[in-house]
Design an enzyme around this catalytic site. Structure first.
Site, PDB file in Angstrom:
ATOM      1  N   HIS A   1      -3.865   3.395  -3.679  1.00 11.57           N
ATOM      2  CA  HIS A   1      -4.025   2.773  -2.336  1.00 11.57           C
ATOM      3  C   HIS A   1      -3.413   1.339  -2.071  1.00 11.57           C
ATOM      4  CE1 HIS A   1      -6.082   1.850   1.585  1.00 11.57           C
ATOM      5  NE2 HIS A   1      -6.139   0.371   0.778  1.00 11.57           N
TER       6      HIS A   1
ATOM      7  N   GLU B   1     -17.391  -3.557  24.957  1.00 14.68           N
ATOM      8  CA  GLU B   1     -16.877  -4.654  25.243  1.00 14.68           C
ATOM      9  C   GLU B   1     -15.641  -4.660  24.445  1.00 14.68           C
ATOM     10  OE1 GLU B   1     -21.058  -5.492  26.320  1.00 14.68           O
ATOM     11  OE2 GLU B   1     -20.021  -4.648  24.477  1.00 14.68           O
TER      12      GLU B   1
ATOM     13  N   HIS C   1       0.810  -1.060  -0.021  1.00 23.11           N
ATOM     14  CA  HIS C   1       0.125  -0.142  -0.026  1.00 23.11           C
ATOM     15  C   HIS C   1       1.014   1.405  -0.002  1.00 23.11           C
ATOM     16  CE1 HIS C   1      -2.302  -3.256   1.698  1.00 23.11           C
ATOM     17  NE2 HIS C   1      -3.520  -2.567   1.270  1.00 23.11           N
TER      18      HIS C   1
ATOM     19  N   HIS D   1     -28.386 -14.743  25.335  1.00 26.86           N
ATOM     20  CA  HIS D   1     -27.341 -14.661  26.577  1.00 26.86           C
ATOM     21  C   HIS D   1     -26.692 -15.907  26.910  1.00 26.86           C
ATOM     22  CE1 HIS D   1     -28.645 -10.561  26.272  1.00 26.86           C
ATOM     23  NE2 HIS D   1     -28.035  -9.955  27.439  1.00 26.86           N
TER      24      HIS D   1
END
Length: 653
Positions: free
Chosen positions: A251, A398, A20, A460
């Site tokens: 890129h 989280e 890149h 859950h």
């Protein structure tokens, strides 16, 4: 000096025929200003504790960092390594890798991870400063990030967290070049990033990313801010390439020989590939030597500091010499009292011992402190303006929590642990994978680890999560069966300096199964015989966590029917696999084997020899009280007995 970066990058990528070039060429001016006028490092001592941290969050721009390291004089970054960019055996991998390259502070590549890890590093600096003052901890954390990093959701979690804590030593530079792989950024985003960062409590500046004086002034202003700082650098991707700059063609692909020749002509660069004119290289090496005096001064201050022993103890990741002795005394008390408690509560009790003797532990939770039981007495809460504590409220973030813990561990001086429900490991997996890849001590306290959490239901109940985490290389997943194993699990996690650990803990209470004192850490063996058969084994029951007591009760029932059953507790597959073959053979035995676990079977046949020799989950759970769920899904002694008899009948037949 900036053009030296550009040509090293384009030539190395051309030689590798992959890479890149756009970002290294576009960021060359800003990187030159940062490394020559601001960044406090000493290439001769890359691990100097009070160095500034530089994180290239846009890890695909790795040739920017490799070029900089060669130019400032890192010993390991030779021109041969540059020439062998992306080649097998070279340290110059496609993305920067921690532990392989001096001065690479964290592995990056998965976009956004570097930003969040840098937040952890900046937080660690403030925490060390609160302990030791400017004398020993006085440095900055710099990040270079691209559009992709800011699009990733983890970036929002991390910048919000950093803004709330007012991490004023954190400076993020954004490569604002309007280009992604697919084309212009407006194909997929129109966010006003400056407004976004300002709303999150950051100091915000926007400058021409190719104006050295403007960049210098912006960094200088950022260093004096009491807020984290965001500098939007308006850049041209592939700056200098006359035909491809400013387009997505530059890129992620080599420029090509023709475009490189045109760039050399456009920038008046006569030197051949991989050669830097002596006067330019000398200027770079002089800049690389700026930090030597600072490092020597710091070492003198450390030598004379009354905090020297404490500081060096934290930096070397050492444990108190009485650590294992204290754990064994705690275990002995558990053997006597035999509490029936959830392993999440047993974990908190063990942490009271760990945190009291290990003063470099730093706890936290993603808005589940009371459920994860991760806060112990006397830790103190970290907040904006007061970094003297040892407990972090991460909020409902989280993923960022996991990456911030990576940054805390990488910075040095701290052992981070953080809690959430086990099912949310899916949110954290990108950062957990990097913990494993980098080989760092990060401890994940994951509670409510099965259908045993009950009425919250299948959203859950992490039936597949154990298999997912066990699939990670270099990651210890420990599922203890009682309070004693939980204490041993914490000892294992603290001793695993090169491996992250997941503690899989229950919501529901479990009986203490080990009531006789044993100072040997049996969890450290991964698996062991908890209950041997009274005669030659007919069958071996293997279980983990909340199902071990079911296996023991099953063995007792089978014994009453004349079937000799042994019970093996296997809290950690990974540690068991590290044991000598003779030990493993002795534990598993030669009789038929059956596993019991409130999760899917995946992986268990490695130990049972047959995927059908399993009692557990074969799909998602349901919403109901835990006892009803265990009954419904067959995790009962009656069903386990029936399965064992079925296996023995098949063997006999």
């Amino acid at each position: 000096m900036a053009n030296a970066i550009r040509f090293l990058a384009m030539d190395a990528i051309q030689a590798a025929n992959s890479g890149h070039p756009g970002a290294p060429m576009g960021l060359a001016d800003a990187a030159t200003v940062l490394f020559t006028r601001h960044l406090k490092i000493d290439p001769g001592n890359p691990k100097w504790a009070d160095r500034d941290r530089f994180v290239l969050s846009a890890g695909h721009a790795s040739m920017l960092q490799y070029a900089l390291h060669y130019l400032v004089g890192f010993e390991d970054m030779t021109i041969e390594q540059i020439k062998n960019f992306r080649q097998f055996g070279a340290i110059t991998a496609g993305h920067p890798e921690y532990g392989h390259v001096q001065g690479v502070e964290t592995t990056t590549g998965p976009l956004g991870q570097g930003i969040a890890a840098a937040v952890g590093m900046a937080l660690a600096e403030r925490m060390q400063n609160a302990r030791y003052g400017d004398e020993l901890a006085d440095h900055y954390t710099y990040v270079m990030a691209g559009d992709g990093c800011l699009m990733e959701g983890i970036s929002h979690e991390a910048i919000d967290f950093a803004g709330n804590l007012k991490l004023g030593r954190l400076i993020l530079m954004w490569d604002d070049n309007d280009i992604t792989i697919d084309g212009a950024t407006d194909l997929s985003t129109s966010t006003d990033q400056c407004a976004r960062f300002e709303a999150s409590g950051w100091q915000v500046q926007a400058v021409d990313g190719h104006d050295a004086q403007a960049i210098d002034a912006a960094i200088t202003a950022a260093k004096s801010s009491d807020k984290p700082s965001f500098i939007a650098l308006k850049t041209v991707i592939g700056k200098g390439a006359p035909n491809k700059s400013g387009t997505n063609k530059v890129h992620g692909a080599p420029l090509g020989a023709e475009e490189i020749a045109a760039t050399r002509a456009a920038l008046n660069w006569a030197a051949p590939a991989f050669e830097i004119p002596e006067h330019i290289l000398s200027a770079w090496r002089e800049a690389g030597g700026r930090g030597l005096a600072d490092r020597l001064d710091w070492e003198e201050r450390l030598k004379n500091s009354p905090n020297r022993t404490d500081f060096e103890h934290g930096e070397c990741e050492g444990l108190h010499p009485d650590f294992s002795k204290r754990i064994n005394a705690f275990k002995a008390d558990l053997n006597k009292t035999a509490p029936k408690i959830a392993t999440r509560k047993a974990s908190q009790n063990a942490l009271e011992v760990v945190n009291a003797i290990c003063t470099n532990t730093v706890g936290g939770s993603a808005d589940l402190t009371g459920s994860n039981n991760t806060l112990t007495d006397g830790l103190g809460i970290i907040s904006a303006g007061d970094f003297s504590g040892r407990y972090i409220y991460y909020g409902v973030r989280e993923h960022a929590m996991a990456a911030i813990m990576n940054g805390l561990a990488l910075h040095g001086g701290f052992v981070p642990y953080g809690g959430t429900f086990m099912v949310f490991a899916g949110y954290m997996l990108g950062a957990m994978r990097l913990s494993s890849l980098m080989g760092i001590r990060v401890i994940y306290v994951l509670t409510h680890d099965s259908i045993g959490l009950g009425e919250d239901g299948p959203t859950h109940q992490p039936v597949e999560t154990l298999a997912t985490l066990r699939a990670l290389p270099n990651h210890n997943v420990i599922r203890p069966c009682d309070a004693v194993e939980t204490a041993e699990a914490w000892e294992c996690a603290m001793l695993a300096t090169n491996t992250p650990t997941t503690l899989s803990l229950t919501r529901q209470g479990l009986p203490t199964l080990r009531t006789e004192r044993n100072d040997e850490n049996m969890v450290g063996k991964g698996a062991y015989i908890l209950r041997e058969a009274k005669a030659v084994r007919d069958i071996t029951l293997i279980a983990t966590g909340s199902e071990v007591h079911l296996a023991v009760e099953t063995a007792q029932k089978l014994e009453a029917d004349g079937i000799n059953a042994a019970v093996v507790s296997m809290p950690c597959w990974e540690l068991f696999d590290e044991q000598e073959q003779d030990y493993r053979d002795n534990v598993l035995g030669t009789a038929p084997r059956m596993a019991v676990e409130a999760a899917i079977e995946q992986g268990w046949s490695k130990y049972t020899g047959n995927a059908d020799h399993f009692v557990g989950m074969n799909g998602f759970g349901a919403s109901a009280p835990a006892p009803q769920l265990f009954e419904h899904f067959g995790l009962t002694t009656a069903n386990i007995c029936a399965k064992a008899r079925h296996i023995l009948n098949l063997v006999e037949a």
